[in-house]
Scaffold this motif. Structure first.
Motif, PDB file in Angstrom:
ATOM      1  N   TRP A  51       1.639   0.470  13.986  1.00  0.00           N
ATOM      2  CA  TRP A  51       1.682   1.722  13.233  1.00  0.00           C
ATOM      3  C   TRP A  51       2.425   1.524  11.919  1.00  0.00           C
ATOM      4  O   TRP A  51       1.976   1.967  10.856  1.00  0.00           O
ATOM      5  N   THR A  52       3.550   0.829  11.969  1.00  0.00           N
ATOM      6  CA  THR A  52       4.346   0.641  10.754  1.00  0.00           C
ATOM      7  C   THR A  52       3.651  -0.303   9.784  1.00  0.00           C
ATOM      8  O   THR A  52       3.708  -0.110   8.568  1.00  0.00           O
ATOM      9  N   ASP A  53       2.984  -1.348  10.305  1.00  0.00           N
ATOM     10  CA  ASP A  53       2.196  -2.213   9.424  1.00  0.00           C
ATOM     11  C   ASP A  53       1.108  -1.404   8.709  1.00  0.00           C
ATOM     12  O   ASP A  53       0.883  -1.567   7.503  1.00  0.00           O
ATOM     13  N   GLU A  54       0.441  -0.540   9.452  1.00  0.00           N
ATOM     14  CA  GLU A  54      -0.609   0.291   8.847  1.00  0.00           C
ATOM     15  C   GLU A  54      -0.039   1.228   7.789  1.00  0.00           C
ATOM     16  O   GLU A  54      -0.613   1.393   6.701  1.00  0.00           O
ATOM     17  N   VAL A  55       1.096   1.845   8.097  1.00  0.00           N
ATOM     18  CA  VAL A  55       1.703   2.786   7.156  1.00  0.00           C
ATOM     19  C   VAL A  55       2.163   2.060   5.894  1.00  0.00           C
ATOM     20  O   VAL A  55       2.012   2.573   4.771  1.00  0.00           O
ATOM     21  N   ALA A  56       2.709   0.854   6.057  1.00  0.00           N
ATOM     22  CA  ALA A  56       3.134   0.074   4.890  1.00  0.00           C
ATOM     23  C   ALA A  56       1.940  -0.277   4.011  1.00  0.00           C
ATOM     24  O   ALA A  56       2.029  -0.247   2.772  1.00  0.00           O
ATOM     25  N   ARG A 112      -0.029  -8.652  -1.112  1.00  0.00           N
ATOM     26  CA  ARG A 112      -0.399  -9.661  -2.115  1.00  0.00           C
ATOM     27  C   ARG A 112      -1.096  -9.038  -3.321  1.00  0.00           C
ATOM     28  O   ARG A 112      -1.080  -9.599  -4.424  1.00  0.00           O
ATOM     29  N   ALA A 113      -1.720  -7.879  -3.132  1.00  0.00           N
ATOM     30  CA  ALA A 113      -2.478  -7.241  -4.213  1.00  0.00           C
ATOM     31  C   ALA A 113      -1.604  -6.432  -5.157  1.00  0.00           C
ATOM     32  O   ALA A 113      -2.074  -6.011  -6.225  1.00  0.00           O
ATOM     33  N   ILE A 114      -0.354  -6.196  -4.795  1.00  0.00           N
ATOM     34  CA  ILE A 114       0.531  -5.403  -5.659  1.00  0.00           C
ATOM     35  C   ILE A 114       0.896  -6.217  -6.899  1.00  0.00           C
ATOM     36  O   ILE A 114       1.340  -7.358  -6.792  1.00  0.00           O
ATOM     37  N   PRO A 115       0.711  -5.666  -8.095  1.00  0.00           N
ATOM     38  CA  PRO A 115       1.018  -6.399  -9.326  1.00  0.00           C
ATOM     39  C   PRO A 115       2.490  -6.838  -9.385  1.00  0.00           C
ATOM     40  O   PRO A 115       3.379  -6.151  -8.861  1.00  0.00           O
ATOM     41  N   GLU A 116       2.728  -7.978 -10.010  1.00  0.00           N
ATOM     42  CA  GLU A 116       4.076  -8.516 -10.157  1.00  0.00           C
ATOM     43  C   GLU A 116       4.993  -7.469 -10.788  1.00  0.00           C
ATOM     44  O   GLU A 116       4.648  -6.839 -11.792  1.00  0.00           O
ATOM     45  N   GLY A 117       6.150  -7.271 -10.192  1.00  0.00           N
ATOM     46  CA  GLY A 117       7.135  -6.342 -10.725  1.00  0.00           C
ATOM     47  C   GLY A 117       6.964  -4.905 -10.281  1.00  0.00           C
ATOM     48  O   GLY A 117       7.820  -4.057 -10.566  1.00  0.00           O
ATOM     49  N   GLN A 118       5.882  -4.598  -9.582  1.00  0.00           N
ATOM     50  CA  GLN A 118       5.642  -3.232  -9.116  1.00  0.00           C
ATOM     51  C   GLN A 118       6.153  -3.063  -7.697  1.00  0.00           C
ATOM     52  O   GLN A 118       6.107  -3.985  -6.890  1.00  0.00           O
ATOM     53  N   LYS A 119       6.642  -1.873  -7.391  1.00  0.00           N
ATOM     54  CA  LYS A 119       7.146  -1.576  -6.052  1.00  0.00           C
ATOM     55  C   LYS A 119       6.230  -0.586  -5.355  1.00  0.00           C
ATOM     56  O   LYS A 119       5.418   0.089  -5.999  1.00  0.00           O
ATOM     57  N   GLY A 124      12.545   5.506   2.284  1.00  0.00           N
ATOM     58  CA  GLY A 124      13.782   5.435   1.526  1.00  0.00           C
ATOM     59  C   GLY A 124      13.445   5.080   0.086  1.00  0.00           C
ATOM     60  O   GLY A 124      12.440   5.542  -0.457  1.00  0.00           O
ATOM     61  N   PRO A 125      14.266   4.228  -0.541  1.00  0.00           N
ATOM     62  CA  PRO A 125      13.955   3.787  -1.903  1.00  0.00           C
ATOM     63  C   PRO A 125      12.670   2.966  -1.936  1.00  0.00           C
ATOM     64  O   PRO A 125      12.294   2.335  -0.940  1.00  0.00           O
ATOM     65  N   PRO A 126      11.963   2.952  -3.080  1.00  0.00           N
ATOM     66  CA  PRO A 126      10.785   2.088  -3.213  1.00  0.00           C
ATOM     67  C   PRO A 126      11.145   0.628  -2.949  1.00  0.00           C
ATOM     68  O   PRO A 126      12.284   0.207  -3.178  1.00  0.00           O
ATOM     69  N   MET A 127      10.176  -0.144  -2.470  1.00  0.00           N
ATOM     70  CA  MET A 127      10.438  -1.520  -2.067  1.00  0.00           C
ATOM     71  C   MET A 127       9.487  -2.473  -2.783  1.00  0.00           C
ATOM     72  O   MET A 127       8.311  -2.164  -2.967  1.00  0.00           O
ATOM     73  N   SER A 128       9.990  -3.641  -3.139  1.00  0.00           N
ATOM     74  CA  SER A 128       9.125  -4.693  -3.651  1.00  0.00           C
ATOM     75  C   SER A 128       8.306  -5.256  -2.495  1.00  0.00           C
ATOM     76  O   SER A 128       8.679  -5.096  -1.325  1.00  0.00           O
ATOM     77  N   PRO A 129       7.194  -5.925  -2.772  1.00  0.00           N
ATOM     78  CA  PRO A 129       6.438  -6.559  -1.682  1.00  0.00           C
ATOM     79  C   PRO A 129       7.287  -7.516  -0.853  1.00  0.00           C
ATOM     80  O   PRO A 129       7.163  -7.558   0.374  1.00  0.00           O
ATOM     81  N   ALA A 130       8.167  -8.265  -1.508  1.00  0.00           N
ATOM     82  CA  ALA A 130       9.028  -9.199  -0.769  1.00  0.00           C
ATOM     83  C   ALA A 130       9.993  -8.451   0.141  1.00  0.00           C
ATOM     84  O   ALA A 130      10.230  -8.869   1.285  1.00  0.00           O
ATOM     85  N   SER A 131      10.547  -7.357  -0.344  1.00  0.00           N
ATOM     86  CA  SER A 131      11.460  -6.571   0.493  1.00  0.00           C
ATOM     87  C   SER A 131      10.733  -5.969   1.683  1.00  0.00           C
ATOM     88  O   SER A 131      11.263  -5.933   2.797  1.00  0.00           O
ATOM     89  N   MET A 132       9.501  -5.493   1.466  1.00  0.00           N
ATOM     90  CA  MET A 132       8.734  -4.942   2.578  1.00  0.00           C
ATOM     91  C   MET A 132       8.414  -6.031   3.598  1.00  0.00           C
ATOM     92  O   MET A 132       8.507  -5.805   4.816  1.00  0.00           O
ATOM     93  N   ALA A 133       8.028  -7.205   3.138  1.00  0.00           N
ATOM     94  CA  ALA A 133       7.741  -8.302   4.060  1.00  0.00           C
ATOM     95  C   ALA A 133       8.981  -8.680   4.855  1.00  0.00           C
ATOM     96  O   ALA A 133       8.903  -8.974   6.053  1.00  0.00           O
ATOM     97  N   THR A 134      10.140  -8.666   4.206  1.00  0.00           N
ATOM     98  CA  THR A 134      11.391  -8.964   4.907  1.00  0.00           C
ATOM     99  C   THR A 134      11.675  -7.912   5.968  1.00  0.00           C
ATOM    100  O   THR A 134      12.060  -8.232   7.101  1.00  0.00           O
TER     101      THR A 134
END
Length: 268
Positions: A51-56, A112-119, A124-134
């Motif tokens: 569910w959380t993977d889908e929501v992300a 992977r499709a999110i443009p570089e530098g975009q969150k 909570g606060p917006p997350m970078s792709p790396a933060s979401m993966a973590t």
């Protein structure tokens, strides 16, 4: 695509594959086995992850659908996430596995499709792709432990847990804030021994407040999978000791954690 995100997604896949190899061999009755999280069986644990993977993935790709989810969360801030896990967890195991597999793959594609530098937006606060993966790695690892504990399986402990340890360190001030406590102004020194024997460190070497011990025990603590008394962690300083009593790497309200070994389990 950043090497960091690629590495994180590879580790997330490896952790998910490890859990998949365990649950895919269970019969339907075993999927209904209660786990240490009250009210959650193995199906619910996997349901929560999918569910959380889908929501992300929705957060990364579909603003209109994301906005609708946020409105649902506002209407039921305490129960929204659990309700999603419980609903999905009622699926038959084969269907649950198929949907989880699709969700895991879809999340990687979306990040992977999110443009570089975009969150991407989050609860909570917006997350970078790396933060979401973590964050997804941390949750996959922690909920997998609940499944392994339930089945009496010794988990494979690898240096991939550095992602959990790093998140645990980075969320120090968050842990204080959700307990309505003022976060310490000074940095702490954290020294953790990795499963490989490597020493992982954070913070200034001369910090007065310090935490040392096993990286695995630290990860168990910050995901609230073990009680403070059941770890080998050593705190120097009043603030460091207080932190180990409230540490929480996951979002949301304060978790009740687990009771000390031998006295029953708390919620996840």
């Amino acid at each position: 695509m950043s090497e960091l995100l690629d590495a994180l997604l590879a580790d997330l896949k490896a952790e998910g594959d490890q859990l998949w190899s365990v649950v895919s061999g269970l019969d339907e009755e075993a999927w209904a086995t209660p786990t240490p999280a009250p009210g959650w069986d193995i199906s619910t644990q996997i349901g929560h992850l999918l569910w959380t993977d889908e929501v992300a993935a929705v957060a990364a790709t579909d603003k209109e659908a994301w906005d609708a989810l946020v409105l649902q969360a506002i209407a039921d801030p305490e129960g929204f996430v659990d309700a999603g896990a419980l609903e999905v967890g009622r699926m038959k195991p084969a269907a649950l596995l198929a949907r989880w597999g699709a969700a895991r793959e879809g999340l990687g594609v979306a990040l992977r499709a999110i443009p570089e530098g975009q969150k991407l937006p989050w609860f909570g606060p917006p997350m970078s792709p790396a933060s979401m993966a973590t964050a997804r790695y941390m949750e996959t690892w922690a909920h997998a432990l609940d499944v392994y504990d339930t089945l009496g399986i010794e988990p494979q402990i690898t240096d991939r847990i550095k992602h959990v340890a790093h998140l645990g360190v980075r969320t120090r001030n968050f842990a204080f804030s959700v307990h309505e406590l003022e976060a310490p102004a000074e940095e702490f020194r954290i020294e953790l021994t990795a499963p490989s024997g490597e020493l992982w460190t954070w913070g200034p070497e001369d910090a007065a407040q310090r935490v040392t011990g096993s990286a695995y025990d630290f990860c168990l603590l910050v995901t609230q999978r073990r009680h403070r008394d059941d770890t080998d962690l050593v705190a120097v300083g009043e603030d460091a000791e207080r932190w180990l009593g409230i540490a929480q790497a996951f979002a949301g309200p304060p978790g009740p954690g687990r009771e000390p070994a031998g006295s029953g389990e708390g919620s996840a």
